[in-house]
Design an enzyme around this catalytic site. Structure first.
Site, short mmCIF file in Angstrom:
data_model
loop_
_atom_site.label_atom_id
_atom_site.label_comp_id
_atom_site.label_asym_id
_atom_site.label_seq_id
_atom_site.Cartn_x
_atom_site.Cartn_y
_atom_site.Cartn_z
N LYS A 13 -4.76 0.91 -6.67
CA LYS A 13 -3.67 0.08 -7.20
C LYS A 13 -3.82 -1.38 -6.75
O LYS A 13 -3.70 -2.30 -7.55
CB LYS A 13 -2.30 0.61 -6.75
CG LYS A 13 -2.02 2.05 -7.12
CD LYS A 13 -0.64 2.51 -6.70
CE LYS A 13 -0.42 2.53 -5.20
NZ LYS A 13 -1.22 3.53 -4.47
N ARG A 88 8.60 4.44 -5.78
CA ARG A 88 7.88 5.55 -5.17
C ARG A 88 8.67 6.84 -5.19
O ARG A 88 8.19 7.87 -4.75
CB ARG A 88 7.60 5.19 -3.71
CG ARG A 88 6.13 4.80 -3.52
CD ARG A 88 5.94 4.61 -2.06
NE ARG A 88 4.61 4.83 -1.58
CZ ARG A 88 3.69 3.88 -1.48
NH1 ARG A 88 3.91 2.68 -1.95
NH2 ARG A 88 2.53 4.16 -0.93
N ARG A 127 -11.84 2.26 3.83
CA ARG A 127 -11.21 0.95 3.58
C ARG A 127 -11.19 0.09 4.84
O ARG A 127 -10.84 0.54 5.93
CB ARG A 127 -9.79 1.15 3.06
CG ARG A 127 -9.02 -0.17 2.96
CD ARG A 127 -7.76 -0.09 2.16
NE ARG A 127 -6.89 1.01 2.54
CZ ARG A 127 -5.91 1.46 1.79
NH1 ARG A 127 -5.67 0.91 0.61
NH2 ARG A 127 -5.16 2.45 2.20
N ARG A 162 -6.56 -0.27 8.51
CA ARG A 162 -5.09 -0.18 8.53
C ARG A 162 -4.67 0.93 9.48
O ARG A 162 -5.29 2.00 9.50
CB ARG A 162 -4.59 0.14 7.12
CG ARG A 162 -4.01 -1.07 6.41
CD ARG A 162 -3.78 -0.83 4.96
NE ARG A 162 -2.91 0.30 4.63
CZ ARG A 162 -2.52 0.57 3.39
NH1 ARG A 162 -2.90 -0.20 2.39
NH2 ARG A 162 -1.75 1.59 3.15
N ARG A 173 0.52 11.22 3.71
CA ARG A 173 0.80 10.28 2.60
C ARG A 173 0.52 10.95 1.25
O ARG A 173 1.27 10.74 0.28
CB ARG A 173 -0.05 9.02 2.76
CG ARG A 173 0.52 8.05 3.78
CD ARG A 173 -0.52 7.08 4.29
NE ARG A 173 -1.01 6.17 3.29
CZ ARG A 173 -2.12 5.42 3.43
NH1 ARG A 173 -2.83 5.51 4.55
NH2 ARG A 173 -2.49 4.62 2.48
P1 AP5 Z 1 -6.82 0.24 -2.81
O1 AP5 Z 1 -6.94 -0.61 -3.99
O2 AP5 Z 1 -6.47 -0.40 -1.52
O3 AP5 Z 1 -5.91 1.50 -3.11
P2 AP5 Z 1 -4.32 1.61 -3.21
O4 AP5 Z 1 -4.02 2.51 -4.33
O5 AP5 Z 1 -3.71 0.28 -3.22
O6 AP5 Z 1 -4.07 2.41 -1.88
P3 AP5 Z 1 -3.00 2.20 -0.71
O7 AP5 Z 1 -3.46 3.07 0.40
O8 AP5 Z 1 -2.78 0.77 -0.36
O9 AP5 Z 1 -1.76 2.78 -1.35
P4 AP5 Z 1 -0.52 3.29 -0.67
O10 AP5 Z 1 0.35 3.43 -1.80
O11 AP5 Z 1 -0.68 4.45 0.21
O12 AP5 Z 1 -0.18 2.13 0.37
P5 AP5 Z 1 0.91 0.98 0.37
O13 AP5 Z 1 0.33 -0.18 1.02
O14 AP5 Z 1 1.58 0.83 -0.91
O15 AP5 Z 1 -8.23 1.00 -2.63
C1 AP5 Z 1 -8.44 1.86 -1.57
C2 AP5 Z 1 -9.90 1.71 -1.10
O16 AP5 Z 1 -10.74 2.18 -2.14
C3 AP5 Z 1 -10.35 0.28 -0.85
O17 AP5 Z 1 -11.26 0.25 0.23
C4 AP5 Z 1 -11.05 -0.17 -2.14
O18 AP5 Z 1 -12.04 -1.11 -1.88
C5 AP5 Z 1 -11.63 1.15 -2.61
N1 AP5 Z 1 -11.64 1.28 -4.08
C6 AP5 Z 1 -10.71 0.87 -4.95
N2 AP5 Z 1 -11.07 1.20 -6.21
C7 AP5 Z 1 -12.26 1.84 -6.12
C8 AP5 Z 1 -13.13 2.42 -7.09
N3 AP5 Z 1 -12.84 2.42 -8.39
N4 AP5 Z 1 -14.26 3.00 -6.66
C9 AP5 Z 1 -14.58 3.03 -5.32
N5 AP5 Z 1 -13.78 2.49 -4.37
C10 AP5 Z 1 -12.63 1.90 -4.76
O19 AP5 Z 1 2.03 1.63 1.34
C11 AP5 Z 1 1.83 1.80 2.71
C12 AP5 Z 1 3.10 2.37 3.35
O20 AP5 Z 1 4.21 1.47 3.18
C13 AP5 Z 1 3.58 3.68 2.77
O21 AP5 Z 1 2.94 4.80 3.33
C14 AP5 Z 1 5.07 3.64 3.10
O22 AP5 Z 1 5.29 3.97 4.43
C15 AP5 Z 1 5.40 2.18 2.92
N6 AP5 Z 1 5.85 1.87 1.53
C16 AP5 Z 1 5.21 1.09 0.62
N7 AP5 Z 1 5.89 1.03 -0.52
C17 AP5 Z 1 7.00 1.78 -0.35
C18 AP5 Z 1 8.10 2.11 -1.19
N8 AP5 Z 1 8.17 1.66 -2.44
N9 AP5 Z 1 9.05 2.91 -0.69
C19 AP5 Z 1 9.00 3.39 0.57
N10 AP5 Z 1 7.98 3.11 1.43
C20 AP5 Z 1 6.99 2.31 0.96
#
Ligand code: AP5
Length: 311
Positions: A13, A88, A127, A162, A173
């Site tokens: 994402k 979410r 990552r 991270r 997660r």
């Molecule tokens: P990346 O693009 O970073 O993936 P992502 O989908 O953004 O993954 P996240 O882990 O950031 O998502 P998340 O939803 O768990 O975390 P968030 O920060 O929102 O890609 C991942 C890796 O793969 C990278 O190394 C990239 O280079 C690689 N990659 C990408 N595309 C690729 C491809 N096509 N092929 C190969 N490699 C690839 O949330 C973190 C925490 O915050 C949550 O756990 C929660 O505690 C809190 N939080 C956030 N939002 C909320 C909410 N709305 N409500 C409640 N709590 C929340």
């Protein structure tokens, strides 16, 4: 353009949001990034969110919704945005709907990015990001032998992992995603907003699929369109036999009644003919009788008129 990118942790994402920012010139709004920034700055909101984040749990809805409301009100969001990691759960989705209805700016699309769990885990484990500019890398796609430092910053800071990208938290997660976030798939499908892409491919292929999906009708709408087409086809098919029946050879003519009638005269007619025949016979008899009477009378006269010598 007001888009939601929906997908499990590690589905890409964040990576794809960055590309859409370049392409469409609208901001990425990542609740994860906003929360990480708050934690780093040690704000009350950050302090309240920190524990939940490190455990891989969702941060309280009231915290996240307050943050989103504030962010959407900023001027750069007026022309549209990409929501990354929000909503979410159903409560957040409903609250977002209400918020957007209030300002008359509903979402335009929701894209579900599908990746299997093995690949998700591999991506998360690999990552790394720059603590300075936030650029995200992955050790599995970096050039072999590179020194895990940011190539964007002049000081080339060392890349970091991270705190929630450890094996134990990742499992949690992914479970939270299945239980709380996945129901949004049907929620947005029912609203006619959902598009689904295969996000398992390489980064460029996923970007192409994403951009293409945004120009396509949503799943519900596509299905409704296909249903309408099938209905029209069915209707046309049911009409067609009617046309064919018009072109059918004419049914064989029924045997003519007249011919049969000729062979077998009607009862009434037969009676009439019989009566006529009887009448004819009777008439003949009467005529015969009359003729005989006449003859006898003639004979009588002639006998009277004959000379006596003959007597
Ligand atoms: P990346 O693009 O970073 O993936 P992502 O989908 O953004 O993954 P996240 O882990 O950031 O998502 P998340 O939803 O768990 O975390 P968030 O920060 O929102 O890609 C991942 C890796 O793969 C990278 O190394 C990239 O280079 C690689 N990659 C990408 N595309 C690729 C491809 N096509 N092929 C190969 N490699 C690839 O949330 C973190 C925490 O915050 C949550 O756990 C929660 O505690 C809190 N939080 C956030 N939002 C909320 C909410 N709305 N409500 C409640 N709590 C929340």
């Amino acid at each position: 353009m007001r888009i939601v990118l929906l997908g499990a942790p590690g589905s890409g994402k964040g990576t794809q949001s960055q590309r859409l920012v370049q392409r469409f010139g609208i901001p990425q709004i990542s609740t994860g990034d906003l929360l990480r920034s708050a934690v780093k700055r040690g704000t009350p909101l950050g302090i309240a969110a920190k524990d939940a984040m490190q455990a891989g749990k969702l941060v309280d809805d009231s915290i996240v919704l307050g943050m989103i409301r504030e962010r959407l009100a900023q001027p750069d969001a007026a022309a549209g945005y990409i929501l990354d990691g929000f909503p979410r759960n159903l409560a957040q989705a409903n609250a977002l709907d209400a918020m957007l209805t209030e300002v008359g700016q509903p979402l335009t699309a929701v894209v579900l990015m599908e990746v299997d769990n093995v690949e998700l885990t591999r991506r998360i484990a690999g990552r790394r990001s720059c603590p300075n500019c936030g650029t995200v890398y992955n050790i599995y796609s970096m050039t072999l032998g590179s020194d895990l430092r940011c190539t964007n910053c002049a000081e080339r800071p060392e890349l970091v992992q991270r705190p929630d990208d450890n094996e134990e938290t990742v499992v949690h997660r992914l479970r939270v995603y299945d239980e709380q976030t996945r129901p949004l798939v049907n929620y947005y499908r029912a609203k006619g907003l959902l598009r689904t892409i295969n996000a398992q491919a390489d980064v460029d292929a996923v970007t192409a699929a994403l951009v293409s999906a945004l120009s396509q009708p949503a799943e519900g709408r596509a299905a409704a369109k296909a249903k309408k087409k099938a209905k029209a086809k069915k209707k046309a098919a049911t009409k067609a036999p009617a046309k064919r029946s018009a072109a059918k050879p004419k049914p064989k003519p029924k045997p003519k009644k007249k011919a049969a009638a000729k062979q077998r005269p009607a009862k009434g007619k037969a009676k009439k003919a019989k009566r006529a025949a009887k009448k004819k016979v009777a008439g003949k008899k009467v005529a015969k009788k009359k003729a005989a009477k006449k003859k006898a009378a003639k004979k009588k006269v002639s006998r009277r008129a004959r000379p006596a010598r003959h007597r």
